[in-house]
Design a protein around this motif. Structure first.
Motif, PDB file in Angstrom:
ATOM      1  N   PHE A 132      12.034  -0.057-133.559  1.00  0.00           N
ATOM      2  CA  PHE A 132      10.639  -0.335-133.919  1.00  0.00           C
ATOM      3  C   PHE A 132       9.884  -1.111-132.855  1.00  0.00           C
ATOM      4  CE2 PHE A 132      12.340  -4.046-136.479  1.00  0.00           C
ATOM      5  CZ  PHE A 132      11.683  -5.052-135.803  1.00  0.00           C
ATOM      6  N   TYR A 135       7.010   0.841-131.288  1.00  0.00           N
ATOM      7  CA  TYR A 135       5.766   1.128-131.982  1.00  0.00           C
ATOM      8  C   TYR A 135       4.649   0.323-131.319  1.00  0.00           C
ATOM      9  CZ  TYR A 135       8.876   2.671-135.835  1.00  0.00           C
ATOM     10  OH  TYR A 135       9.839   3.263-136.594  1.00  0.00           O
ATOM     11  N   ASN A 137       2.240  -1.652-132.468  1.00  0.00           N
ATOM     12  CA  ASN A 137       1.624  -2.613-133.379  1.00  0.00           C
ATOM     13  C   ASN A 137       2.168  -4.008-133.110  1.00  0.00           C
ATOM     14  OD1 ASN A 137       0.351  -0.439-134.857  1.00  0.00           O
ATOM     15  ND2 ASN A 137       2.356  -0.031-135.743  1.00  0.00           N
ATOM     16  N   LYS A 139       4.555  -7.288-134.104  1.00  0.00           N
ATOM     17  CA  LYS A 139       5.945  -7.325-134.554  1.00  0.00           C
ATOM     18  C   LYS A 139       6.041  -7.178-136.071  1.00  0.00           C
ATOM     19  CE  LYS A 139      10.107 -10.203-134.390  1.00  0.00           C
ATOM     20  NZ  LYS A 139      10.358 -10.427-135.799  1.00  0.00           N
ATOM     21  N   ASN A 142       5.248  -3.670-137.068  1.00  0.00           N
ATOM     22  CA  ASN A 142       6.367  -2.803-136.689  1.00  0.00           C
ATOM     23  C   ASN A 142       7.514  -2.915-137.684  1.00  0.00           C
ATOM     24  OD1 ASN A 142       5.015  -1.906-134.435  1.00  0.00           O
ATOM     25  ND2 ASN A 142       6.153  -3.176-132.999  1.00  0.00           N
TER      26      ASN A 142
END
Length: 163
Positions: A132, A135, A137, A139, A142
């Motif tokens: 993740f 990703y 975004n 944390k 994500n």
């Protein structure tokens, strides 16, 4: 200059059956992949020096707490048992651990860590999730998205296996 990265070969495993294995467990036993049949399975491919792998461990532990009675949870690494045992003294990772698995991991071809493989009850690879941290975004976003994705796949598998 534009860099292009090759397609990770591991994704070619989706909709195929997990390559069979007999691998060493953290406690020194040998585990055969056939024991996973009958329940959906989450397999996390990781190693102790992989920062993105470590970041997702708490979320993986949460998912395991929610689904542990209905789903198998396995972590596979190429590392030796003493390295993994030392790591697990400081960071809790609740999955069942298989170690010294370099040759087996090579059957997946080229891929980056971590990867989370979702299997159906017959060991067919249904989905492979990247770590993740990739990703785009925050944390927290994500973590939420990763958990949502894994949970969604598991809920779908559990629903179809009950029918």
């Amino acid at each position: 200059m534009i860099f292009t990265f090759p397609e990770q070969e591991i994704y070619k495993c989706v909709n195929d059956y997990l390559p069979k294995f007999s691998l060493a467990s953290l406690d020194g036993g040998i585990i055969d992949s056939e024991i996973l049949k009958g329940k959906p399975t989450v397999i996390n491919l990781w190693f102790t020096n992989c920062a993105p792998c470590i970041v997702e461990i708490p979320v993986l532990n949460e998912i395991k707490r929610e689904y542990s009675s209905e789903v198998n949870f396995v972590a596979i690494t190429f590392q030796e048992p003493h390295v993994v045992k030392s790591f697990l003294k400081s960071i809790k990772f609740d999955f069942f651990h298989l170690v010294n698995s370099k040759a087996y991991l090579e059957t997946f071809g080229f891929f980056g860590y971590p990867k989370t493989i979702i299997l159906d009850q017959d060991l067919k690879v249904m989905k492979i999730e990247k770590g993740f941290a990739t990703y785009q975004n925050t944390k927290v976003e994500n973590e939420i998205e990763f958990k949502r994705r894994i949970s969604s796949h598991l809920n779908e598998l559990l629903l179809t296996s009950r029918n």
